[in-house]
Design a protein around this motif. Structure first.
Motif, PDB file in Angstrom:
ATOM      1  N   PHE A  75     104.180  40.794 -69.999  1.00  0.00           N
ATOM      2  CA  PHE A  75     105.444  40.062 -70.099  1.00  0.00           C
ATOM      3  C   PHE A  75     105.503  38.954 -69.040  1.00  0.00           C
ATOM      4  CE2 PHE A  75     109.931  39.315 -69.315  1.00  0.00           C
ATOM      5  CZ  PHE A  75     110.462  39.275 -70.595  1.00  0.00           C
ATOM      6  N   THR A  76     105.123  39.311 -67.799  1.00  0.00           N
ATOM      7  CA  THR A  76     105.162  38.329 -66.705  1.00  0.00           C
ATOM      8  C   THR A  76     104.306  37.112 -67.049  1.00  0.00           C
ATOM      9  OG1 THR A  76     105.410  40.172 -65.171  1.00  0.00           O
ATOM     10  CG2 THR A  76     104.815  38.043 -64.213  1.00  0.00           C
ATOM     11  N   ASP A  77     103.067  37.360 -67.539  1.00  0.00           N
ATOM     12  CA  ASP A  77     102.179  36.249 -67.903  1.00  0.00           C
ATOM     13  C   ASP A  77     102.728  35.449 -69.076  1.00  0.00           C
ATOM     14  OD1 ASP A  77     100.381  36.749 -65.958  1.00  0.00           O
ATOM     15  OD2 ASP A  77      98.986  37.870 -67.227  1.00  0.00           O
ATOM     16  N   SER A 133     110.746  52.166 -66.653  1.00  0.00           N
ATOM     17  CA  SER A 133     111.634  51.633 -67.697  1.00  0.00           C
ATOM     18  C   SER A 133     112.390  50.447 -67.129  1.00  0.00           C
ATOM     19  CB  SER A 133     112.630  52.691 -68.158  1.00  0.00           C
ATOM     20  OG  SER A 133     111.938  53.786 -68.676  1.00  0.00           O
ATOM     21  N   ARG A 134     112.318  49.371 -67.861  1.00  0.00           N
ATOM     22  CA  ARG A 134     112.935  48.126 -67.353  1.00  0.00           C
ATOM     23  C   ARG A 134     113.629  47.357 -68.455  1.00  0.00           C
ATOM     24  NH1 ARG A 134     107.546  45.326 -65.083  1.00  0.00           N
ATOM     25  NH2 ARG A 134     106.590  46.706 -66.608  1.00  0.00           N
ATOM     26  N   LEU A 135     114.705  46.703 -68.059  1.00  0.00           N
ATOM     27  CA  LEU A 135     115.267  45.660 -68.899  1.00  0.00           C
ATOM     28  C   LEU A 135     114.570  44.389 -68.430  1.00  0.00           C
ATOM     29  CD1 LEU A 135     117.436  44.497 -70.865  1.00  0.00           C
ATOM     30  CD2 LEU A 135     118.883  44.193 -68.861  1.00  0.00           C
ATOM     31  N   ILE A 192     113.818  45.879 -73.690  1.00  0.00           N
ATOM     32  CA  ILE A 192     113.837  47.070 -72.854  1.00  0.00           C
ATOM     33  C   ILE A 192     112.459  47.704 -73.041  1.00  0.00           C
ATOM     34  CG2 ILE A 192     114.921  49.314 -72.461  1.00  0.00           C
ATOM     35  CD1 ILE A 192     117.337  48.067 -74.134  1.00  0.00           C
ATOM     36  N   GLU A 193     111.758  47.909 -71.948  1.00  0.00           N
ATOM     37  CA  GLU A 193     110.403  48.486 -72.051  1.00  0.00           C
ATOM     38  C   GLU A 193     110.331  49.802 -71.296  1.00  0.00           C
ATOM     39  OE1 GLU A 193     107.500  44.640 -72.610  1.00  0.00           O
ATOM     40  OE2 GLU A 193     107.625  45.551 -70.640  1.00  0.00           O
ATOM     41  N   ARG A 194     109.780  50.799 -71.960  1.00  0.00           N
ATOM     42  CA  ARG A 194     109.591  52.102 -71.319  1.00  0.00           C
ATOM     43  C   ARG A 194     108.106  52.409 -71.342  1.00  0.00           C
ATOM     44  NH1 ARG A 194     113.201  52.419 -75.175  1.00  0.00           N
ATOM     45  NH2 ARG A 194     115.394  52.440 -74.593  1.00  0.00           N
ATOM     46  N   ARG A 203     106.846  43.419 -59.534  1.00  0.00           N
ATOM     47  CA  ARG A 203     107.189  42.534 -60.631  1.00  0.00           C
ATOM     48  C   ARG A 203     106.369  42.847 -61.889  1.00  0.00           C
ATOM     49  NH1 ARG A 203     107.553  36.453 -61.612  1.00  0.00           N
ATOM     50  NH2 ARG A 203     105.370  36.330 -61.104  1.00  0.00           N
ATOM     51  N   SER A 204     105.032  43.017 -61.692  1.00  0.00           N
ATOM     52  CA  SER A 204     104.171  43.142 -62.861  1.00  0.00           C
ATOM     53  C   SER A 204     103.289  44.387 -62.818  1.00  0.00           C
ATOM     54  CB  SER A 204     103.288  41.890 -62.978  1.00  0.00           C
ATOM     55  OG  SER A 204     102.235  42.115 -63.891  1.00  0.00           O
ATOM     56  N   LEU A 205     103.417  45.208 -63.840  1.00  0.00           N
ATOM     57  CA  LEU A 205     102.568  46.394 -63.979  1.00  0.00           C
ATOM     58  C   LEU A 205     101.100  45.995 -64.152  1.00  0.00           C
ATOM     59  CD1 LEU A 205     101.895  49.391 -64.624  1.00  0.00           C
ATOM     60  CD2 LEU A 205     102.630  48.938 -66.974  1.00  0.00           C
ATOM     61  N   TYR A 206     100.843  45.017 -65.036  1.00  0.00           N
ATOM     62  CA  TYR A 206      99.455  44.635 -65.320  1.00  0.00           C
ATOM     63  C   TYR A 206      98.769  44.039 -64.086  1.00  0.00           C
ATOM     64  CZ  TYR A 206      99.598  45.713 -70.333  1.00  0.00           C
ATOM     65  OH  TYR A 206      99.655  46.355 -71.554  1.00  0.00           O
ATOM     66  N   GLU A 207      99.568  43.407 -63.215  1.00  0.00           N
ATOM     67  CA  GLU A 207      99.018  42.856 -61.978  1.00  0.00           C
ATOM     68  C   GLU A 207      98.512  44.004 -61.094  1.00  0.00           C
ATOM     69  OE1 GLU A 207     101.505  39.430 -60.532  1.00  0.00           O
ATOM     70  OE2 GLU A 207     101.489  40.720 -58.741  1.00  0.00           O
ATOM     71  N   ALA A 245      95.464  54.352 -71.174  1.00  0.00           N
ATOM     72  CA  ALA A 245      96.000  53.762 -69.947  1.00  0.00           C
ATOM     73  C   ALA A 245      97.520  53.694 -69.951  1.00  0.00           C
ATOM     74  CB  ALA A 245      95.424  52.365 -69.756  1.00  0.00           C
ATOM     75  N   GLU A 246      98.090  53.334 -71.073  1.00  0.00           N
ATOM     76  CA  GLU A 246      99.529  53.048 -71.092  1.00  0.00           C
ATOM     77  C   GLU A 246     100.098  53.312 -72.477  1.00  0.00           C
ATOM     78  OE1 GLU A 246     100.130  48.939 -71.568  1.00  0.00           O
ATOM     79  OE2 GLU A 246     102.245  48.967 -71.078  1.00  0.00           O
ATOM     80  N   PHE A 247     101.243  53.971 -72.502  1.00  0.00           N
ATOM     81  CA  PHE A 247     101.970  54.182 -73.756  1.00  0.00           C
ATOM     82  C   PHE A 247     103.353  53.583 -73.535  1.00  0.00           C
ATOM     83  CE2 PHE A 247     104.575  57.477 -76.218  1.00  0.00           C
ATOM     84  CZ  PHE A 247     104.448  56.796 -77.412  1.00  0.00           C
TER      85      PHE A 247
END
Ligand code: 16G
Length: 246
Positions: free
Chosen positions: A95-97, A138-140, A150-152, A168-172, A224-226
């Motif tokens: 999302f950040t990118d 979980s973030r708006l 909204i992402e969980r 800020r960024s999970l993927y970072e 890795a991620e759900f």
């Protein structure tokens, strides 16, 4: 914008009255979605107002998102597509990118960030062993202050041992720790927003939304991620390139 009567549109400073008159024109269909507004100079002549006043009214319309200004071609009434973000369905991005690429600032309101006892759904999706905990984020998510989704996200602790390390960024964070997913399966379905989600997204209950599930994997095949997300139905155009099957 008939000079005879437009000034009668209520009280307040001239630029506010002009702004309201233009908004009425848009509501009445005089200026339909996507249509250009007359140039500043023309509005000034028509109304007998100064260009400074006209500019101020137009500025406010742009700030309110009622019109969009395009460099070199003027102002246009905002159409449904002007408020949508084009999102590729064939790239694994964050999302950040995605927002940075469009020159938009991404921010988030945290709804949940910590280590939890996993739900049966998380156990299955992430292939957790009994007794394993799960990291939940979980973030708006907002773009230039506008709520978008909204992402969980749920991750095994071996992928993200410290959920609080995500600012800020999970993927970072995953990139930095060598745990960035390289492949994901994404499923999208149409939904009607419930009362809580619509409130967070700044919409009405039953408005259209998209449920997006992303299951992502590391290079070695480990889960890795759900992530289960709810995206605004009116904020995205999803785009994928299709090739003739051979
Ligand atoms: C995207 C992903 C999400 C991921 C997030 C990380 C979808 C549809 N998209 O929004 O799975 O967790 O990016 O973003 O689920 P971040 O690095 O900006 O935190």
């Amino acid at each position: 914008l008939d000079p005879e009567n437009w000034m009668q549109s209520g009280s307040g400073p001239r630029y506010v009255r002009l702004r309201r008159r233009i908004e009425e024109g848009i509501a009445e269909g005089t200026f339909p979605a996507g249509a250009p507004l007359p140039p500043e100079r023309e509005i000034a002549t028509l109304t007998g107002l100064s260009r400074v006043t006209v500019r101020k009214a137009i500025q406010e319309l742009a700030e309110k998102g009622v019109i969009v200004q395009r460099q070199g071609s003027g102002s246009f009434v905002t159409g449904p597509d002007d408020r949508r973000v084009e999102q590729s369905l064939s790239r694994l991005t964050s999302f950040t990118d995605d927002m940075a690429r469009r020159g938009m600032e991404s921010t988030a309101t945290w709804l949940e960030r910590g280590i939890f006892f996993p739900s049966p759904e998380e156990v299955v999706a992430l292939a957790l062993s009994s007794g394993d905990s799960v990291a939940r984020l979980s973030r708006l998510r907002l773009a230039d202050g506008r709520p978008m989704a909204i992402e969980r996200a749920s991750l095994p602790l071996e992928i993200l041992p410290d959920p609080k390390s995500v600012g800020r960024s999970l993927y970072e964070v995953l990139e930095r720790t060598g745990k960035h997913p390289v492949r994901a399966i994404q499923k999208i379905s149409a939904i009607n927003l419930g009362p809580e989600e619509s409130g967070l997204l700044g919409l009405q209950p039953n408005d259209a939304g998209l449920k997006i599930e992303r299951m992502s994997y590391l290079k070695d095949g480990r889960a890795a991620e759900f992530t289960r997300s709810t995206y605004r139905g009116d904020a995205y155009n999803f785009v994928a390139e299709l090739r003739l099957a051979s």
